[in-house]
Design a protein around this motif. Structure first.
Motif, PDB file in Angstrom:
ATOM      1  N   ALA A 106       0.814  -1.215   0.000  1.00 23.23           N
ATOM      2  CA  ALA A 106       0.000   0.000   0.000  1.00 23.23           C
ATOM      3  C   ALA A 106       0.850   1.267   0.000  1.00 23.23           C
ATOM      4  CB  ALA A 106      -0.935   0.001   1.211  1.00 23.23           C
ATOM      5  N   TYR A 107       1.997   1.231   0.680  1.00 23.90           N
ATOM      6  CA  TYR A 107       2.820   2.448   0.795  1.00 23.90           C
ATOM      7  C   TYR A 107       3.322   2.950  -0.556  1.00 23.90           C
ATOM      8  CZ  TYR A 107       6.481   5.671   2.232  1.00 23.90           C
ATOM      9  OH  TYR A 107       7.268   6.780   2.385  1.00 23.90           O
ATOM     10  N   PRO A 108       3.964   2.118  -1.385  1.00 24.92           N
ATOM     11  CA  PRO A 108       4.402   2.642  -2.688  1.00 24.92           C
ATOM     12  C   PRO A 108       3.240   3.053  -3.593  1.00 24.92           C
ATOM     13  CG  PRO A 108       4.781   0.278  -2.557  1.00 24.92           C
ATOM     14  CD  PRO A 108       4.430   0.737  -1.183  1.00 24.92           C
ATOM     15  N   LEU A 109       2.093   2.344  -3.495  1.00 20.82           N
ATOM     16  CA  LEU A 109       0.951   2.708  -4.330  1.00 20.82           C
ATOM     17  C   LEU A 109       0.320   4.027  -3.901  1.00 20.82           C
ATOM     18  CD1 LEU A 109      -0.865  -0.725  -4.850  1.00 20.82           C
ATOM     19  CD2 LEU A 109       0.534   0.543  -6.478  1.00 20.82           C
ATOM     20  N   SER A 110       0.670   4.517  -2.728  1.00 24.52           N
ATOM     21  CA  SER A 110       0.135   5.803  -2.263  1.00 24.52           C
ATOM     22  C   SER A 110       0.971   6.975  -2.752  1.00 24.52           C
ATOM     23  CB  SER A 110       0.067   5.824  -0.728  1.00 24.52           C
ATOM     24  OG  SER A 110       1.376   5.833  -0.168  1.00 24.52           O
ATOM     25  N   LYS A 111       2.095   6.709  -3.431  1.00 29.09           N
ATOM     26  CA  LYS A 111       3.003   7.773  -3.865  1.00 29.09           C
ATOM     27  C   LYS A 111       2.794   8.082  -5.349  1.00 29.09           C
ATOM     28  CE  LYS A 111       4.346   7.805   0.198  1.00 29.09           C
ATOM     29  NZ  LYS A 111       3.746   8.862   1.053  1.00 29.09           N
ATOM     30  N   MET A 158      -2.864 -14.138   1.531  1.00 28.49           N
ATOM     31  CA  MET A 158      -2.051 -13.277   2.380  1.00 28.49           C
ATOM     32  C   MET A 158      -2.388 -11.800   2.256  1.00 28.49           C
ATOM     33  SD  MET A 158       1.682 -15.108   2.302  1.00 28.49           S
ATOM     34  CE  MET A 158       2.315 -14.033   3.543  1.00 28.49           C
ATOM     35  N   ILE A 159      -2.920 -11.364   1.123  1.00 29.11           N
ATOM     36  CA  ILE A 159      -3.245  -9.948   0.950  1.00 29.11           C
ATOM     37  C   ILE A 159      -4.682  -9.815   0.484  1.00 29.11           C
ATOM     38  CG2 ILE A 159      -2.751  -7.839  -0.342  1.00 29.11           C
ATOM     39  CD1 ILE A 159       0.118  -8.574  -0.463  1.00 29.11           C
ATOM     40  N   ASN A 160      -5.448  -8.999   1.188  1.00 30.96           N
ATOM     41  CA  ASN A 160      -6.819  -8.687   0.797  1.00 30.96           C
ATOM     42  C   ASN A 160      -6.803  -7.326   0.097  1.00 30.96           C
ATOM     43  OD1 ASN A 160      -9.536  -7.231   1.384  1.00 30.96           O
ATOM     44  ND2 ASN A 160      -9.985  -9.397   1.676  1.00 30.96           N
ATOM     45  N   THR A 161      -7.310  -7.286  -1.132  1.00 31.05           N
ATOM     46  CA  THR A 161      -7.223  -6.057  -1.935  1.00 31.05           C
ATOM     47  C   THR A 161      -7.972  -4.900  -1.286  1.00 31.05           C
ATOM     48  OG1 THR A 161      -7.067  -7.381  -3.947  1.00 31.05           O
ATOM     49  CG2 THR A 161      -7.624  -5.070  -4.206  1.00 31.05           C
ATOM     50  N   PHE A 162      -9.137  -5.175  -0.744  1.00 27.38           N
ATOM     51  CA  PHE A 162      -9.905  -4.111  -0.095  1.00 27.38           C
ATOM     52  C   PHE A 162      -9.131  -3.514   1.076  1.00 27.38           C
ATOM     53  CE2 PHE A 162     -12.870  -2.745   3.231  1.00 27.38           C
ATOM     54  CZ  PHE A 162     -13.598  -1.785   2.550  1.00 27.38           C
ATOM     55  N   ASN A 163      -8.537  -4.374   1.905  1.00 34.89           N
ATOM     56  CA  ASN A 163      -7.733  -3.891   3.029  1.00 34.89           C
ATOM     57  C   ASN A 163      -6.552  -3.076   2.540  1.00 34.89           C
ATOM     58  OD1 ASN A 163      -9.526  -5.418   4.469  1.00 34.89           O
ATOM     59  ND2 ASN A 163      -8.041  -6.949   5.153  1.00 34.89           N
ATOM     60  N   MET A 164      -5.940  -3.516   1.448  1.00 37.88           N
ATOM     61  CA  MET A 164      -4.804  -2.786   0.901  1.00 37.88           C
ATOM     62  C   MET A 164      -5.210  -1.394   0.426  1.00 37.88           C
ATOM     63  SD  MET A 164      -3.230  -1.746  -2.121  1.00 37.88           S
ATOM     64  CE  MET A 164      -3.918  -2.756  -3.421  1.00 37.88           C
ATOM     65  N   LEU A 165      -6.387  -1.277  -0.179  1.00 42.74           N
ATOM     66  CA  LEU A 165      -6.851   0.023  -0.654  1.00 42.74           C
ATOM     67  C   LEU A 165      -7.147   0.974   0.510  1.00 42.74           C
ATOM     68  CD1 LEU A 165      -9.217  -1.065  -3.585  1.00 42.74           C
ATOM     69  CD2 LEU A 165      -6.913  -0.100  -3.750  1.00 42.74           C
ATOM     70  N   ILE A 166      -7.736   0.441   1.573  1.00 42.72           N
ATOM     71  CA  ILE A 166      -7.979   1.267   2.758  1.00 42.72           C
ATOM     72  C   ILE A 166      -6.657   1.763   3.342  1.00 42.72           C
ATOM     73  CG2 ILE A 166      -8.855   1.247   5.128  1.00 42.72           C
ATOM     74  CD1 ILE A 166     -11.066   1.318   3.117  1.00 42.72           C
ATOM     75  N   CYS A 167      -5.670   0.865   3.410  1.00 41.71           N
ATOM     76  CA  CYS A 167      -4.351   1.239   3.921  1.00 41.71           C
ATOM     77  C   CYS A 167      -3.696   2.267   3.001  1.00 41.71           C
ATOM     78  CB  CYS A 167      -3.481  -0.005   4.047  1.00 41.71           C
ATOM     79  SG  CYS A 167      -1.874   0.283   4.823  1.00 41.71           S
ATOM     80  N   ARG A 168      -3.818   2.086   1.700  1.00 42.92           N
ATOM     81  CA  ARG A 168      -3.256   3.037   0.733  1.00 42.92           C
ATOM     82  C   ARG A 168      -3.870   4.422   0.908  1.00 42.92           C
ATOM     83  NH1 ARG A 168      -5.853   4.428  -3.955  1.00 42.92           N
ATOM     84  NH2 ARG A 168      -4.593   5.419  -5.608  1.00 42.92           N
ATOM     85  N   ASN A 169      -5.187   4.477   1.065  1.00 46.69           N
ATOM     86  CA  ASN A 169      -5.851   5.771   1.251  1.00 46.69           C
ATOM     87  C   ASN A 169      -5.401   6.446   2.544  1.00 46.69           C
ATOM     88  OD1 ASN A 169      -7.209   5.241  -1.098  1.00 46.69           O
ATOM     89  ND2 ASN A 169      -9.116   4.621  -0.107  1.00 46.69           N
ATOM     90  N   PHE A 170      -5.151   5.655   3.580  1.00 49.57           N
ATOM     91  CA  PHE A 170      -4.665   6.231   4.838  1.00 49.57           C
ATOM     92  C   PHE A 170      -3.287   6.858   4.636  1.00 49.57           C
ATOM     93  CE2 PHE A 170      -2.574   6.348   8.895  1.00 49.57           C
ATOM     94  CZ  PHE A 170      -3.578   6.675   9.794  1.00 49.57           C
ATOM     95  N   PHE A 171      -2.408   6.159   3.945  1.00 47.18           N
ATOM     96  CA  PHE A 171      -1.078   6.704   3.690  1.00 47.18           C
ATOM     97  C   PHE A 171      -1.144   7.974   2.836  1.00 47.18           C
ATOM     98  CE2 PHE A 171       0.812   2.202   4.187  1.00 47.18           C
ATOM     99  CZ  PHE A 171       1.008   2.426   5.545  1.00 47.18           C
ATOM    100  N   MET A 172      -2.116   8.026   1.941  1.00 45.55           N
ATOM    101  CA  MET A 172      -2.271   9.224   1.099  1.00 45.55           C
ATOM    102  C   MET A 172      -2.734  10.432   1.905  1.00 45.55           C
ATOM    103  SD  MET A 172      -4.020   7.510  -2.311  1.00 45.55           S
ATOM    104  CE  MET A 172      -4.265   9.100  -3.111  1.00 45.55           C
ATOM    105  N   SER A 173      -3.356  10.173   3.056  1.00 40.63           N
ATOM    106  CA  SER A 173      -3.833  11.280   3.895  1.00 40.63           C
ATOM    107  C   SER A 173      -2.719  11.886   4.749  1.00 40.63           C
ATOM    108  CB  SER A 173      -4.967  10.794   4.806  1.00 40.63           C
ATOM    109  OG  SER A 173      -4.481   9.882   5.777  1.00 40.63           O
TER     110      SER A 173
END
Length: 298
Positions: A106-111, A158-173
């Motif tokens: 999620a972190y790199p996808l937030s950049k 091991m990775i849930n896409t929905f959870n990853m998107l929520i985490c990505r949006n948090f990092f973007m904030s």
């Protein structure tokens, strides 16, 4: 006194529509709370009642002829210990890997500076709507040599896409100035993530841990599909076997046998539910904050 008067005036100034909306919301939430809590209290009451007291037992949440005999019987079953231990180990290890990999993705996808970020994100989002199917997934797990191993219970999901998107949006904030100041001091992306971003991202980290932990604890289909060794069964599969076996035995006309089955079933349900109930209160405050922030920006 002045504060009390001000509060009274503000209450009186509320419109009828606002009061009606709050009242309806309160009634609906109370109803949902009762509907949600009652079945659990009912199961708990049955598990703490004697087998002879269950004949004609009304839909009450108060135990009748209080006893813990059903729990003693349940813990005499060695499969309960096996399933409980396996579930704890798989939940602990799986949740750590799930959360770690989700954050690392999620972190790199937030950049915005990540090349082709939108295309990569679309690629992962597509997995929420399309999958290879059950048979190809089984063949893939089998070709990796994971059948009848604990790895089959950990690696396929091991990775849930929905959870990853929520985490990505948090990092973007998170304000980019925080990372820029660290970069000026010579910190690379990995250092920024683990020493700066993760410590201030406790709400979303706890949210991921709760989501993945509950999913791992309640998981049973992967165990049914990939594991045939009873020593590797999860608690949810053990519970399913107890219920299935007891359901077949209910064809008998022996009322006491049926009641004993009900007691065993309810006691195992409580045993499998309590661990998650004990963890949730400690994570709730972070969970709510992580959901709100992670779902707004994107």
């Amino acid at each position: 006194m002045r504060e009390l008067t001000a509060n009274s005036k503000s209450f009186l100034k509320r419109s009828f529509g606002s009061w009606t909306f709050d009242t309806i919301n309160t009634v609906i939430l109370i109803f949902l709370a009762i509907v949600t809590v009652y079945p659990f209290l009912r199961v708990l009451a049955v598990s703490l009642s004697s087998s002879f007291a269950l004949t004609g037992y009304p839909l009450s949440i108060i135990p009748k002829n209080f006893t813990i005999a059903s729990y003693i019987i349940a813990f005499k079953n060695p499969m309960i210990y096996t399933g409980f231990t396996n579930s704890i180990v798989i939940t602990f290890i799986g949740t750590i890997f799930d959360t770690l990999l989700t954050v690392m993705l999620a972190y790199p996808l937030s950049k915005k500076r990540l090349p082709h970020r939108n295309m990569v994100t679309i690629f992962f989002v597509a997995t929420m709507f399309f999958s290879a199917g059950l048979i190809p997934t089984y063949l893939n797990v089998k070709s990796l040599g994971l059948i009848n191993t604990y790895g089959a219970l950990i690696f396929p999901r091991m990775i849930n896409t929905f959870n990853m998107l929520i985490c990505r949006n948090f990092f973007m904030s998170i304000s980019p100035e925080i990372e820029e100041s660290a970069s000026v001091d010579g910190a690379n992306d990995i250092t920024v993530l683990y020493k700066l971003i993760i410590p201030i991202s406790k709400p979303i980290i706890v949210t991921l841990i709760l989501w993945y932990g509950v999913a791992r604890w309640n998981s049973y289909f992967d165990c049914l599909l990939y594991v045939s060794d009873s020593k590797k069964f999860l608690l949810s599969v053990v519970l399913r076997d107890i219920i299935t076996k007891g359901t077949n035995e209910r064809l008998s006309s022996d009322r006491i046998s049926v009641n004993n089955f009900e007691l065993a079933k309810t006691s195992v349900i409580i045993i499998s539910t309590v661990p998650i109930l004990l963890v949730y209160p400690f994570l709730q405050k972070y969970f709510v904050q992580g959901i709100m922030v992670g779902s707004l920006k994107g």
